[in-house]
Enzyme design. Structure first.
Site, PDB file in Angstrom:
ATOM      1  N   ARG A 200       0.852  -1.192   0.000  1.00  0.00           N
ATOM      2  CA  ARG A 200       0.000   0.000   0.000  1.00  0.00           C
ATOM      3  C   ARG A 200       0.887   1.240   0.000  1.00  0.00           C
ATOM      4  O   ARG A 200       1.528   1.568   1.002  1.00  0.00           O
ATOM      5  CB  ARG A 200      -0.903   0.007   1.224  1.00  0.00           C
ATOM      6  CG  ARG A 200      -1.966  -1.082   1.223  1.00  0.00           C
ATOM      7  CD  ARG A 200      -2.876  -0.971   0.038  1.00  0.00           C
ATOM      8  NE  ARG A 200      -4.182  -1.584   0.272  1.00  0.00           N
ATOM      9  CZ  ARG A 200      -5.101  -1.712  -0.664  1.00  0.00           C
ATOM     10  NH1 ARG A 200      -4.857  -1.278  -1.890  1.00  0.00           N
ATOM     11  NH2 ARG A 200      -6.254  -2.268  -0.380  1.00  0.00           N
TER      12      ARG A 200
ATOM     13  N   ALA B 141     -11.335  -5.917  -0.248  1.00  0.00           N
ATOM     14  CA  ALA B 141     -11.981  -4.629  -0.507  1.00  0.00           C
ATOM     15  C   ALA B 141     -11.771  -4.214  -1.952  1.00  0.00           C
ATOM     16  O   ALA B 141     -10.829  -4.654  -2.611  1.00  0.00           O
ATOM     17  CB  ALA B 141     -11.435  -3.554   0.432  1.00  0.00           C
TER      18      ALA B 141
ATOM     19  N   GLU C  48      -9.642 -11.177  -5.259  1.00  0.00           N
ATOM     20  CA  GLU C  48      -8.532 -11.013  -4.322  1.00  0.00           C
ATOM     21  C   GLU C  48      -8.205 -12.273  -3.539  1.00  0.00           C
ATOM     22  O   GLU C  48      -7.060 -12.427  -3.088  1.00  0.00           O
ATOM     23  CB  GLU C  48      -8.832  -9.870  -3.339  1.00  0.00           C
ATOM     24  CG  GLU C  48      -8.891  -8.509  -4.001  1.00  0.00           C
ATOM     25  CD  GLU C  48      -8.880  -7.373  -3.001  1.00  0.00           C
ATOM     26  OE1 GLU C  48      -8.971  -7.634  -1.771  1.00  0.00           O
ATOM     27  OE2 GLU C  48      -8.771  -6.213  -3.437  1.00  0.00           O
TER      28      GLU C  48
ATOM     29  N   SER D 202     -12.715   9.560   6.074  1.00  0.00           N
ATOM     30  CA  SER D 202     -12.080  10.827   6.426  1.00  0.00           C
ATOM     31  C   SER D 202     -12.912  11.983   5.883  1.00  0.00           C
ATOM     32  O   SER D 202     -12.520  12.660   4.934  1.00  0.00           O
ATOM     33  CB  SER D 202     -10.652  10.874   5.852  1.00  0.00           C
ATOM     34  OG  SER D 202      -9.962  12.006   6.313  1.00  0.00           O
ATOM     35  N   PRO D 203     -14.096  12.244   6.491  1.00  0.00           N
ATOM     36  CA  PRO D 203     -15.042  13.189   5.897  1.00  0.00           C
ATOM     37  C   PRO D 203     -14.611  14.650   5.932  1.00  0.00           C
ATOM     38  O   PRO D 203     -15.273  15.493   5.326  1.00  0.00           O
ATOM     39  CB  PRO D 203     -16.314  12.968   6.717  1.00  0.00           C
ATOM     40  CG  PRO D 203     -15.837  12.425   8.017  1.00  0.00           C
ATOM     41  CD  PRO D 203     -14.632  11.596   7.684  1.00  0.00           C
ATOM     42  N   GLY D 204     -13.506  14.950   6.589  1.00  0.00           N
ATOM     43  CA  GLY D 204     -12.991  16.313   6.550  1.00  0.00           C
ATOM     44  C   GLY D 204     -12.396  16.669   5.202  1.00  0.00           C
ATOM     45  O   GLY D 204     -12.250  17.853   4.874  1.00  0.00           O
TER      46      GLY D 204
ATOM     47  N   GLU E 190      -4.379  -4.100 -12.747  1.00  0.00           N
ATOM     48  CA  GLU E 190      -4.452  -3.180 -11.607  1.00  0.00           C
ATOM     49  C   GLU E 190      -3.192  -3.261 -10.740  1.00  0.00           C
ATOM     50  O   GLU E 190      -3.151  -2.711  -9.645  1.00  0.00           O
ATOM     51  CB  GLU E 190      -5.706  -3.478 -10.767  1.00  0.00           C
ATOM     52  CG  GLU E 190      -6.998  -3.169 -11.505  1.00  0.00           C
ATOM     53  CD  GLU E 190      -8.247  -3.354 -10.650  1.00  0.00           C
ATOM     54  OE1 GLU E 190      -8.112  -3.534  -9.415  1.00  0.00           O
ATOM     55  OE2 GLU E 190      -9.352  -3.306 -11.215  1.00  0.00           O
TER      56      GLU E 190
ATOM     57  N   GLU F  47      -1.964  -5.638  -9.028  1.00  0.00           N
ATOM     58  CA  GLU F  47      -2.213  -6.246  -7.722  1.00  0.00           C
ATOM     59  C   GLU F  47      -1.342  -7.489  -7.528  1.00  0.00           C
ATOM     60  O   GLU F  47      -1.181  -8.304  -8.438  1.00  0.00           O
ATOM     61  CB  GLU F  47      -3.685  -6.632  -7.591  1.00  0.00           C
ATOM     62  CG  GLU F  47      -4.625  -5.445  -7.519  1.00  0.00           C
ATOM     63  CD  GLU F  47      -6.082  -5.851  -7.418  1.00  0.00           C
ATOM     64  OE1 GLU F  47      -6.843  -5.117  -6.762  1.00  0.00           O
ATOM     65  OE2 GLU F  47      -6.465  -6.885  -7.984  1.00  0.00           O
TER      66      GLU F  47
END
Length: 199
Positions: free
Chosen positions: A69, A86, A106, A123-125, A152, A154
């Site tokens: 990541r 996910a 996956e 993270s709605p900010g 992708e 992966e």
């Protein structure tokens, strides 16, 4: 996009590539009833996503995936994270379909029943993403190996982990991704009912 409590006055495009970023100029009603000043806020639009934690009630085990990541580089060494399955929602998809598609891509798993847990805003900010969470009925004896889509980039390793060990991994920080921490903690509270339903 406005109601009596806020106004989006305009948007400035900052970037439009794989993701999108805009500066939203907004004002809103303050708690005392007055209007705030207009101000610009950068908003990152990365689309919406689904996360599913495959659970084998008979074996009391979960299926987790491990992958590199890039955004974890500043905080996590090494930046290979252990996570639930996910993936991003494509246009026209419902969350349940995404959960099943991603489990196959996956982890090579076909899921049985799905238990919807919740949705949350990571993270709605600053980020528009909405994430839907599920527990998926799974046969962990069918899980393992390396998976992911080449186009992708992966490279995903599958792990079958006893639930008690997965919970310990959350508690000691080996699992840090919120899309995994939340369903593991949910399952710790509701494991009995899931074993009764799926065991």
């Amino acid at each position: 996009m406005s109601d009596k409590r806020f106004e989006v006055l305009r948007k400035e495009e900052l970037y439009d590539g794989y993701f999108r970023a805009d500066r939203w100029h907004v004002r809103y009603r303050r708690h005392d009833g007055s209007w705030s000043h207009e101000h610009g806020l950068e908003v990152f639009d990365r689309g919406h996503a689904v996360s599913v934690l495959p659970y084998d009630a008979k074996a009391d085990a979960v299926v987790l995936v491990e992958q590199f990541r890039v955004a974890a580089i500043p905080t996590t060494d090494p930046p290979w994270l252990i996570e639930a399955v996910a993936g991003a929602t494509k246009p026209g998809e419902v969350p349940e379909d995404v959960a099943r598609r991603e489990a196959l891509e996956e982890a090579g798993l076909e899921l049985g029943e799905l238990k919807r847990l919740s949705r949350f805003l990571p993270s709605p900010g600053a980020v528009t993403e909405e994430l839907h969470l599920f527990i998926g009925q799974a046969d962990s004896t069918r899980a393992g190996g390396l998976h992911g889509l080449e186009d992708e980039h992966e490279d995903i390793r599958v792990h079958v982990v006893a639930f008690d060990e997965a919970l310990a991994m959350v508690e000691d920080g080996r699992i840090v991704a919120a899309n995994t921490v939340i369903p593991v903690l949910w399952l710790a509270l509701h494991k009995g009912e899931m074993q009764e339903a799926w065991g």
